[in-house]
Design a protein around this motif. Structure first.
Motif, PDB file in Angstrom:
ATOM      1  N   GLY A  93      -1.062   4.011  10.035  1.00 18.93           N
ATOM      2  CA  GLY A  93      -2.126   3.590  10.948  1.00 18.93           C
ATOM      3  C   GLY A  93      -2.289   2.082  10.993  1.00 18.93           C
ATOM      4  N   LEU A  94      -2.197   1.442   9.829  1.00 21.12           N
ATOM      5  CA  LEU A  94      -2.287  -0.016   9.785  1.00 21.12           C
ATOM      6  C   LEU A  94      -1.120  -0.662  10.525  1.00 21.12           C
ATOM      7  CD1 LEU A  94      -3.506  -0.615   6.127  1.00 21.12           C
ATOM      8  CD2 LEU A  94      -4.801  -0.945   8.233  1.00 21.12           C
ATOM      9  N   LEU A  95       0.079  -0.091  10.394  1.00 22.54           N
ATOM     10  CA  LEU A  95       1.229  -0.601  11.143  1.00 22.54           C
ATOM     11  C   LEU A  95       0.980  -0.487  12.641  1.00 22.54           C
ATOM     12  CD1 LEU A  95       4.430   0.635   9.284  1.00 22.54           C
ATOM     13  CD2 LEU A  95       3.885  -1.693   9.921  1.00 22.54           C
ATOM     14  N   ALA A  96       0.469   0.662  13.072  1.00 18.53           N
ATOM     15  CA  ALA A  96       0.219   0.866  14.499  1.00 18.53           C
ATOM     16  C   ALA A  96      -0.837  -0.095  15.023  1.00 18.53           C
ATOM     17  CB  ALA A  96      -0.208   2.312  14.757  1.00 18.53           C
ATOM     18  N   ILE A  97      -1.884  -0.310  14.260  1.00 20.98           N
ATOM     19  CA  ILE A  97      -2.943  -1.228  14.694  1.00 20.98           C
ATOM     20  C   ILE A  97      -2.451  -2.668  14.676  1.00 20.98           C
ATOM     21  CG2 ILE A  97      -5.173  -2.207  14.022  1.00 20.98           C
ATOM     22  CD1 ILE A  97      -5.963   0.632  13.111  1.00 20.98           C
ATOM     23  N   ALA A  98      -1.741  -3.031  13.620  1.00 22.74           N
ATOM     24  CA  ALA A  98      -1.305  -4.423  13.474  1.00 22.74           C
ATOM     25  C   ALA A  98      -0.297  -4.834  14.525  1.00 22.74           C
ATOM     26  CB  ALA A  98      -0.720  -4.642  12.084  1.00 22.74           C
ATOM     27  N   PHE A  99       0.610  -3.935  14.861  1.00 16.56           N
ATOM     28  CA  PHE A  99       1.687  -4.307  15.762  1.00 16.56           C
ATOM     29  C   PHE A  99       1.611  -3.624  17.112  1.00 16.56           C
ATOM     30  CE2 PHE A  99       3.562  -4.913  11.484  1.00 16.56           C
ATOM     31  CZ  PHE A  99       3.650  -6.292  11.548  1.00 16.56           C
ATOM     32  N   GLY A 100       0.532  -2.875  17.364  1.00 16.60           N
ATOM     33  CA  GLY A 100       0.402  -2.173  18.637  1.00 16.60           C
ATOM     34  C   GLY A 100      -0.061  -3.090  19.748  1.00 16.60           C
ATOM     35  N   GLN A 138       2.374  15.871  -8.188  1.00 14.71           N
ATOM     36  CA  GLN A 138       2.008  17.215  -8.594  1.00 14.71           C
ATOM     37  C   GLN A 138       0.494  17.443  -8.547  1.00 14.71           C
ATOM     38  OE1 GLN A 138       3.967  19.623  -8.860  1.00 14.71           O
ATOM     39  NE2 GLN A 138       5.885  18.492  -8.772  1.00 14.71           N
ATOM     40  N   PRO A 139      -0.316  16.672  -9.280  1.00 16.92           N
ATOM     41  CA  PRO A 139      -1.743  16.983  -9.271  1.00 16.92           C
ATOM     42  C   PRO A 139      -2.480  16.483  -8.029  1.00 16.92           C
ATOM     43  CG  PRO A 139      -1.281  15.298 -10.919  1.00 16.92           C
ATOM     44  CD  PRO A 139       0.017  15.693 -10.299  1.00 16.92           C
ATOM     45  N   GLN A 140      -1.996  15.401  -7.378  1.00 22.80           N
ATOM     46  CA  GLN A 140      -2.747  14.819  -6.276  1.00 22.80           C
ATOM     47  C   GLN A 140      -1.849  14.555  -5.057  1.00 22.80           C
ATOM     48  OE1 GLN A 140      -4.232  11.280  -8.040  1.00 22.80           O
ATOM     49  NE2 GLN A 140      -5.858  12.306  -9.140  1.00 22.80           N
ATOM     50  N   PRO A 141      -1.283  15.571  -4.427  1.00 21.32           N
ATOM     51  CA  PRO A 141      -0.405  15.302  -3.284  1.00 21.32           C
ATOM     52  C   PRO A 141      -1.187  14.808  -2.068  1.00 21.32           C
ATOM     53  CG  PRO A 141      -0.707  17.653  -3.538  1.00 21.32           C
ATOM     54  CD  PRO A 141      -1.372  16.983  -4.721  1.00 21.32           C
ATOM     55  N   LEU A 142      -2.440  15.195  -1.967  1.00 20.53           N
ATOM     56  CA  LEU A 142      -3.225  14.799  -0.805  1.00 20.53           C
ATOM     57  C   LEU A 142      -3.469  13.302  -0.759  1.00 20.53           C
ATOM     58  CD1 LEU A 142      -4.729  15.756   1.673  1.00 20.53           C
ATOM     59  CD2 LEU A 142      -6.751  16.074   0.247  1.00 20.53           C
ATOM     60  N   ILE A 143      -3.703  12.673  -1.901  1.00 18.84           N
ATOM     61  CA  ILE A 143      -3.969  11.234  -1.904  1.00 18.84           C
ATOM     62  C   ILE A 143      -2.734  10.450  -1.478  1.00 18.84           C
ATOM     63  CG2 ILE A 143      -3.397  10.799  -4.320  1.00 18.84           C
ATOM     64  CD1 ILE A 143      -6.405   9.297  -2.561  1.00 18.84           C
ATOM     65  N   SER A 144      -1.533  10.920  -1.832  1.00 20.81           N
ATOM     66  CA  SER A 144      -0.303  10.249  -1.397  1.00 20.81           C
ATOM     67  C   SER A 144      -0.158  10.320   0.114  1.00 20.81           C
ATOM     68  CB  SER A 144       0.922  10.890  -2.048  1.00 20.81           C
ATOM     69  OG  SER A 144       0.866  10.741  -3.434  1.00 20.81           O
ATOM     70  N   ILE A 145      -0.452  11.465   0.667  1.00 17.97           N
ATOM     71  CA  ILE A 145      -0.371  11.633   2.125  1.00 17.97           C
ATOM     72  C   ILE A 145      -1.398  10.757   2.815  1.00 17.97           C
ATOM     73  CG2 ILE A 145      -0.690  13.287   4.002  1.00 17.97           C
ATOM     74  CD1 ILE A 145       0.494  15.399   2.095  1.00 17.97           C
ATOM     75  N   LEU A 174      -2.500   6.089   6.064  1.00 18.56           N
ATOM     76  CA  LEU A 174      -3.218   4.826   6.182  1.00 18.56           C
ATOM     77  C   LEU A 174      -2.244   3.687   6.467  1.00 18.56           C
ATOM     78  CD1 LEU A 174      -5.853   3.165   5.886  1.00 18.56           C
ATOM     79  CD2 LEU A 174      -5.318   2.984   3.457  1.00 18.56           C
ATOM     80  N   ALA A 175      -1.121   3.656   5.770  1.00 17.52           N
ATOM     81  CA  ALA A 175      -0.111   2.621   6.006  1.00 17.52           C
ATOM     82  C   ALA A 175       0.444   2.723   7.421  1.00 17.52           C
ATOM     83  CB  ALA A 175       1.015   2.739   4.984  1.00 17.52           C
ATOM     84  N   VAL A 206       0.840  -1.205   0.000  1.00 17.55           N
ATOM     85  CA  VAL A 206       0.000   0.000   0.000  1.00 17.55           C
ATOM     86  C   VAL A 206       0.872   1.252   0.000  1.00 17.55           C
ATOM     87  CG1 VAL A 206      -1.612   1.356   1.408  1.00 17.55           C
ATOM     88  CG2 VAL A 206      -2.018  -1.075   1.042  1.00 17.55           C
ATOM     89  N   ALA A 207       1.902   1.257   0.829  1.00 17.42           N
ATOM     90  CA  ALA A 207       2.760   2.436   0.918  1.00 17.42           C
ATOM     91  C   ALA A 207       3.581   2.629  -0.360  1.00 17.42           C
ATOM     92  CB  ALA A 207       3.683   2.312   2.119  1.00 17.42           C
ATOM     93  N   SER A 208       4.021   1.541  -0.990  1.00 16.49           N
ATOM     94  CA  SER A 208       4.799   1.706  -2.228  1.00 16.49           C
ATOM     95  C   SER A 208       3.913   2.194  -3.361  1.00 16.49           C
ATOM     96  CB  SER A 208       5.513   0.415  -2.604  1.00 16.49           C
ATOM     97  OG  SER A 208       4.594  -0.604  -2.885  1.00 16.49           O
ATOM     98  N   VAL A 209       2.663   1.776  -3.386  1.00 17.94           N
ATOM     99  CA  VAL A 209       1.732   2.311  -4.382  1.00 17.94           C
ATOM    100  C   VAL A 209       1.530   3.801  -4.136  1.00 17.94           C
ATOM    101  CG1 VAL A 209      -0.702   2.306  -5.072  1.00 17.94           C
ATOM    102  CG2 VAL A 209       0.554   0.158  -4.906  1.00 17.94           C
ATOM    103  N   ALA A 210       1.409   4.178  -2.871  1.00 22.41           N
ATOM    104  CA  ALA A 210       1.218   5.587  -2.548  1.00 22.41           C
ATOM    105  C   ALA A 210       2.435   6.418  -2.938  1.00 22.41           C
ATOM    106  CB  ALA A 210       0.943   5.744  -1.058  1.00 22.41           C
TER     107      ALA A 210
END
Length: 178
Positions: A160-167, A145-152, A157-158, A135-139
């Protein structure tokens, strides 16, 4: 009186070896990019190995933190984003699998047959980590340039998933007071 033998509370062997291997793999990411990170990473691997050899959690988190710092130094010195993601995931896997090895040893002892439980935990952790890397490599490959918000959003999301998975599991359980 009965002659009770005390359990050997050593960490689960397979998980301990896999955790140390994950730490060495995470360290290997830093070697081509930073000397300081490589030195810190070696100390991190040594701390993880000592922690698993002793069966104590005292040095596991600082060792994993040292590995993470080494990865961040490598990222600052030009390591490719995919390599940083893989190294970070290997660091988290080293910590998570090491925690599990110590817990199994404390709860069941080293004489118990834990291979199936260990393999299940290792496989599920590696699967979650691989999914997060994907997911993070796709991001990171999305046009910025046109869509910086979607990358962020994908990177958050990646994370958050790390924190949930390993928290800690206690944070995810909700108890209703009576």
């Amino acid at each position: 009186m009965t002659d009770a033998t005390e359990l050997d509370r050593s960490p689960a062997t397979l998980s301990a070896w896999i955790a140390v291997w994950c730490g060495v793999f995470a360290w290997s990411v830093t070697v081509p990019y930073t000397i300081q990170g490589s030195v810190i990473g070696v100390l991190g691997v040594i701390f993880v190995a000592i922690s698993l050899w002793q069966g104590e959690r005292l040095l596991l988190s600082p060792g994993s933190s040292g590995l993470l710092l080494a990865i961040l130094l490598a990222a600052g010195d030009g390591a490719p984003p995919l390599l940083v993601l893989v190294g970070t995931t290997a660091t988290i896997l080293a910590w998570d699998i090491g925690q599990h090895a110590i817990s199994l040893g404390n709860q069941l002892g080293s004489e118990a047959e834990t291979t199936r439980a260990e393999l299940t935990h290792i496989a599920s952790s590696a699967l979650v980590g691989s999914g997060i890397v994907a997911v993070a490599s796709v991001a990171s490959t999305l046009p910025t340039q046109p869509q910086p918000l979607i990358s962020i959003v994908f990177l958050l999301l990646a994370a958050g998933l790390l924190a949930i998975a390993f928290g800690p599991r206690d944070l995810l359980s909700i108890e209703i007071p009576e």
